[in-house]
Design an enzyme around this catalytic site. Structure first.
Site, PDB file in Angstrom:
ATOM      1  N   ASP A 170       5.501 -55.331  58.067  1.00 28.49           N
ATOM      2  CA  ASP A 170       4.666 -54.225  58.155  1.00 28.49           C
ATOM      3  C   ASP A 170       3.715 -54.601  57.622  1.00 28.49           C
ATOM      4  O   ASP A 170       2.420 -53.478  58.615  1.00 28.49           O
ATOM      5  CB  ASP A 170       5.849 -52.872  58.514  1.00 28.49           C
ATOM      6  CG  ASP A 170       5.903 -52.753  57.157  1.00 28.49           C
ATOM      7  OD1 ASP A 170       6.327 -53.191  56.141  1.00 28.49           O
ATOM      8  OD2 ASP A 170       5.136 -51.746  56.333  1.00 28.49           O
ATOM      9  N   ASP A 224       7.770 -58.356  41.656  1.00 33.12           N
ATOM     10  CA  ASP A 224       7.330 -56.991  43.168  1.00 33.12           C
ATOM     11  C   ASP A 224       7.932 -57.644  44.963  1.00 33.12           C
ATOM     12  O   ASP A 224       7.165 -56.907  45.646  1.00 33.12           O
ATOM     13  CB  ASP A 224       5.813 -56.695  42.860  1.00 33.12           C
ATOM     14  CG  ASP A 224       5.652 -56.216  41.207  1.00 33.12           C
ATOM     15  OD1 ASP A 224       6.739 -55.811  41.072  1.00 33.12           O
ATOM     16  OD2 ASP A 224       4.440 -57.006  40.946  1.00 33.12           O
ATOM     17  N   GLU A 225       9.114 -58.046  44.907  1.00 33.57           N
ATOM     18  CA  GLU A 225       9.296 -58.415  46.477  1.00 33.57           C
ATOM     19  C   GLU A 225      10.052 -57.724  47.440  1.00 33.57           C
ATOM     20  O   GLU A 225      10.035 -57.419  48.335  1.00 33.57           O
ATOM     21  CB  GLU A 225       9.788 -60.109  45.762  1.00 33.57           C
ATOM     22  CG  GLU A 225       9.081 -61.297  45.426  1.00 33.57           C
ATOM     23  CD  GLU A 225       9.504 -60.998  44.082  1.00 33.57           C
ATOM     24  OE1 GLU A 225       9.543 -59.889  43.780  1.00 33.57           O
ATOM     25  OE2 GLU A 225       9.158 -61.981  43.413  1.00 33.57           O
ATOM     26  N   GLY A 253      10.311 -52.656  37.436  1.00 32.14           N
ATOM     27  CA  GLY A 253      10.504 -51.525  38.122  1.00 32.14           C
ATOM     28  C   GLY A 253      11.402 -51.823  39.632  1.00 32.14           C
ATOM     29  O   GLY A 253      10.646 -52.210  40.744  1.00 32.14           O
ATOM     30  N   HIS A 254      12.642 -51.599  39.753  1.00 36.27           N
ATOM     31  CA  HIS A 254      13.458 -51.464  41.119  1.00 36.27           C
ATOM     32  C   HIS A 254      13.441 -50.604  41.795  1.00 36.27           C
ATOM     33  O   HIS A 254      14.163 -49.593  41.092  1.00 36.27           O
ATOM     34  CB  HIS A 254      14.147 -52.263  40.787  1.00 36.27           C
ATOM     35  CG  HIS A 254      14.720 -53.882  40.054  1.00 36.27           C
ATOM     36  ND1 HIS A 254      15.251 -54.475  39.971  1.00 36.27           N
ATOM     37  CD2 HIS A 254      13.022 -54.576  40.094  1.00 36.27           C
ATOM     38  CE1 HIS A 254      14.842 -55.525  39.265  1.00 36.27           C
ATOM     39  NE2 HIS A 254      14.075 -55.438  39.842  1.00 36.27           N
ATOM     40  N   THR A 255      12.825 -50.250  42.901  1.00 37.22           N
ATOM     41  CA  THR A 255      11.862 -48.554  43.611  1.00 37.22           C
ATOM     42  C   THR A 255      13.531 -48.870  44.886  1.00 37.22           C
ATOM     43  O   THR A 255      13.734 -49.686  46.424  1.00 37.22           O
ATOM     44  CB  THR A 255      10.958 -48.719  44.053  1.00 37.22           C
ATOM     45  OG1 THR A 255       9.933 -48.774  43.246  1.00 37.22           O
ATOM     46  CG2 THR A 255      10.892 -47.872  44.783  1.00 37.22           C
ATOM     47  N   ASN A 313      11.024 -53.934  31.519  1.00 38.18           N
ATOM     48  CA  ASN A 313       9.813 -54.274  32.461  1.00 38.18           C
ATOM     49  C   ASN A 313       9.258 -54.410  33.624  1.00 38.18           C
ATOM     50  O   ASN A 313       8.646 -54.725  34.274  1.00 38.18           O
ATOM     51  CB  ASN A 313       9.132 -56.090  31.862  1.00 38.18           C
ATOM     52  CG  ASN A 313      10.194 -56.879  32.461  1.00 38.18           C
ATOM     53  OD1 ASN A 313      10.862 -56.484  32.404  1.00 38.18           O
ATOM     54  ND2 ASN A 313      10.148 -58.306  31.623  1.00 38.18           N
ATOM     55  N   LYS A 319      12.823 -56.209  45.612  1.00 37.93           N
ATOM     56  CA  LYS A 319      14.565 -56.554  45.908  1.00 37.93           C
ATOM     57  C   LYS A 319      15.049 -55.650  45.684  1.00 37.93           C
ATOM     58  O   LYS A 319      15.906 -55.315  45.829  1.00 37.93           O
ATOM     59  CB  LYS A 319      14.261 -57.354  43.835  1.00 37.93           C
ATOM     60  CG  LYS A 319      13.426 -59.030  44.566  1.00 37.93           C
ATOM     61  CD  LYS A 319      14.298 -59.368  42.465  1.00 37.93           C
ATOM     62  CE  LYS A 319      13.388 -59.019  41.424  1.00 37.93           C
ATOM     63  NZ  LYS A 319      11.832 -58.876  41.954  1.00 37.93           N
ATOM     64  N   GLN A 341      11.274 -59.882  38.520  1.00 35.86           N
ATOM     65  CA  GLN A 341      10.776 -60.338  38.439  1.00 35.86           C
ATOM     66  C   GLN A 341      10.804 -61.387  39.569  1.00 35.86           C
ATOM     67  O   GLN A 341      11.391 -60.888  40.451  1.00 35.86           O
ATOM     68  CB  GLN A 341      10.330 -61.010  36.508  1.00 35.86           C
ATOM     69  CG  GLN A 341      10.205 -59.959  35.541  1.00 35.86           C
ATOM     70  CD  GLN A 341      11.000 -58.682  34.530  1.00 35.86           C
ATOM     71  OE1 GLN A 341      11.962 -60.160  34.437  1.00 35.86           O
ATOM     72  NE2 GLN A 341      10.551 -57.725  34.530  1.00 35.86           N
TER      73      GLN A 341
HETATM   74  P1  IMP Z   1       6.059 -58.688  29.905  1.00 33.87           P
HETATM   75  O1  IMP Z   1       7.929 -58.851  30.925  1.00 33.87           O
HETATM   76  O2  IMP Z   1       6.315 -57.322  29.914  1.00 33.87           O
HETATM   77  O3  IMP Z   1       5.946 -59.348  28.301  1.00 33.87           O
HETATM   78  O4  IMP Z   1       5.027 -59.296  30.950  1.00 33.87           O
HETATM   79  C1  IMP Z   1       4.485 -60.972  30.872  1.00 33.87           C
HETATM   80  C2  IMP Z   1       4.071 -60.760  32.601  1.00 33.87           C
HETATM   81  O5  IMP Z   1       5.059 -60.810  33.860  1.00 33.87           O
HETATM   82  C3  IMP Z   1       2.550 -60.024  33.310  1.00 33.87           C
HETATM   83  O6  IMP Z   1       1.883 -60.783  33.891  1.00 33.87           O
HETATM   84  C4  IMP Z   1       3.671 -59.313  33.681  1.00 33.87           C
HETATM   85  O7  IMP Z   1       2.925 -57.937  34.102  1.00 33.87           O
HETATM   86  C5  IMP Z   1       4.845 -59.544  34.623  1.00 33.87           C
HETATM   87  N1  IMP Z   1       6.176 -59.028  34.850  1.00 33.87           N
HETATM   88  C6  IMP Z   1       7.074 -58.426  34.261  1.00 33.87           C
HETATM   89  N2  IMP Z   1       7.616 -58.040  34.810  1.00 33.87           N
HETATM   90  C7  IMP Z   1       7.213 -57.756  35.762  1.00 33.87           C
HETATM   91  C8  IMP Z   1       7.815 -56.980  36.792  1.00 33.87           C
HETATM   92  O8  IMP Z   1       9.004 -56.520  37.436  1.00 33.87           O
HETATM   93  N3  IMP Z   1       7.032 -57.141  37.933  1.00 33.87           N
HETATM   94  C9  IMP Z   1       6.273 -58.113  38.369  1.00 33.87           C
HETATM   95  N4  IMP Z   1       5.465 -58.357  37.388  1.00 33.87           N
HETATM   96  C10 IMP Z   1       6.095 -58.454  36.090  1.00 33.87           C
END
Ligand code: IMP
Length: 428
Positions: free
Chosen positions: A333, A13-14, A40-42, A38, A16, A224
């Site tokens: 910001d 969530d930086e 979510g790139h916005t 998993n 990217k 991630q």
């Molecule tokens: P998983 O990848 O769904 O198995 O989750 C494992 C850990 O990684 C959990 O703490 C999730 O919240 C975190 N996680 C997985 N994908 C992301 C992402 O894109 N952004 C932030 N945290 C993530």
């Protein structure tokens, strides 16, 4: 041949997605190399917000070839939805601009089921996964019983793999209190998925190498962040893939000699979703400021993100394990309006000062942060497009972070929109 890897340096969530979209006009190809839905790139363009889970963040640029590499675990349901959404927004007029590796493993419905049931069973010791079946899909890859995209387009191969898999999965599902699966239902899904996705499925390793041979520029897109890496993150509170730059090589089939730069995306403060240690976490009005002003809600699950001060120990660790050469600082910001800013420069563990991340999550839970303070700034900086428009205190903060990490900051992002950036030096 400037090829670059872009990775997250914290717990994901930086920002990217936005930065990859910004860099895409300078490249020919964007390759996503690990993780799955998993992520979510916005990307925000004016009033339009696009959230991408599997499709590379370069997709909004028509000149760019987008590749989902072999290191990704691919959920066909999410990918089909995402492609449909892009068509509705008027993108991807040439669908073949998106290629999917035939070696990528498929996230099956039973992976999602197992992920959620296991989390429920773990109770207080849950990881806080996104519930997208990521861990169980990578597990099947490593135990060599996964289904790959190449099997989707071959009904016989698919059925052969299911015949082996289904009895075992049903035993596990029974143990976990889940719903049993059957071969016929999965065969029907295969047909639906293959009809839609077959034109995209190809040998992407060859595509990448052909592009490199033709002198094309490639951006390898990480998902991630480093602290979620299966090897270098805060195990066991991590995801199941190598989110670091090393993952770009195995996850797309290139060697280290193909890479010119490794760009780390770093948020001006720290956030984390899910469980696990977070030394600089704030549970006061400063944390609430970051949460509210930074709109810190997960792009995939909508969960509230935990917020805290910048942790230079964590990002230095990222600089080491990724071999970072450049930094992009995001969400600066959001800090406007905080009187004082704190940066964690080292930890104290059991009375001893350390300047590295301990491997043990329990030790990381115990560390006390050693902070350095600096002045904050009042005025909004969202409209700044050059360094001379930033207050002195913001300059000092940027310099302090770059010094502590030992890597220069080349771009500063000051808002969600595509255009809200200060380019200090061009990345290419
Ligand atoms: P998983 O990848 O769904 O198995 O989750 C494992 C850990 O990684 C959990 O703490 C999730 O919240 C975190 N996680 C997985 N994908 C992301 C992402 O894109 N952004 C932030 N945290 C993530």
């Amino acid at each position: 041949m400037p090829n670059i890897i872009v990775v997250g340096t914290q717990w994901g969530d930086e920002g990217k997605g936005k930065i990859i979209d910004l860099l895409t006009p300078s490249v020919d190809c964007v390759v996503r190399f690990q993780g799955g839905a998993n992520a979510g790139h916005t990307v925000v363009i004016g009033e339009q917000k696009t959230v991408l889970h599997l499709v590379p963040s370069g997709i909004l640029h028509e000149q760019c070839r987008c590749i989902i590499g072999n290191g990704v675990v691919l959920d066909p349901v999410t990918l089909i939805d995402e492609i449909e959404g892009l068509h509705q927004q008027g993108y991807l007029s040439d669908p073949l601009r998106l290629a999917v590796s035939d070696r990528a493993h498929v996230v099956m419905p039973y992976h999602r089921q197992i992920d959620s049931l296991r989390e429920k069973r773990r109770g207080a010791s849950r990881i806080g996964t996104t519930g997208r079946g990521i861990g169980p899909a990578y597990e099947d890859k490593v135990t060599r019983q996964g289904i790959r995209c190449i099997d989707l387009v071959d009904p016989n191969a698919f059925e052969e793999r299911l015949d082996l898999l289904v009895p075992e999965k049903n035993k596990e599902l029974e143990l976990l209190g889940g719903t049993p699966i059957n071969v016929d239902e999965l065969m029907d899904l295969r047909e639906k998925w293959a009809n839609y996705l077959a034109p995209h499925i190809t040998d992407t390793t060859m595509l990448v190498h052909d592009a490199m041979r033709d002198g094309k520029k490639i951006l390898f897109e990480g998902a991630q962040g480093t602290a979620l890496d299966i090897d270098h993150g805060t195990f066991p509170f991590v995801t199941s893939s190598n989110t670091c730059s090393g993952g770009a090589l195995s996850g797309s089939g290139v060697g280290p000699t193909a890479i010119d730069d490794v760009v780390g995306i770093v948020k001006a403060y720290t956030t984390r979703v899910g469980q696990g240690p977070f030394p600089t976490e704030l549970e006061d009005e400063c944390g609430t400021h970051m949460q509210d002003k930074g709109k810190e809600f997960g792009a995939t699950t909508g969960r509230r993100r935990r917020c805290g001060w910048f942790d230079a120990v964590l990002v230095r660790h990222a600089a080491r394990v990724n071999g970072l050469t450049k930094l992009v600082l995001t969400k600066l910001d959001v800090l406007a309006g905080l009187k004082k800013l704190k940066v964690c420069v080292a930890y104290e563990l059991d009375g001893k000062r350390i300047d590295y991340m301990p491997a043990d999550a329990h030790a990381l839970e115990r560390v006390k942060c050693i902070y350095e303070e600096c002045e904050g700034w009042k005025g909004d900086i969202a409209d700044a497009r050059s360094m001379d428009k930033l207050p002195k205190a913001a300059h000092r903060y940027i310099d302090m972070l770059a010094d502590l990490i030992g890597v220069p900051v080349d771009i500063v992002s000051v808002g969600p929109d595509r255009s809200a950036n200060i380019i200090i030096r061009s990345i290419f």
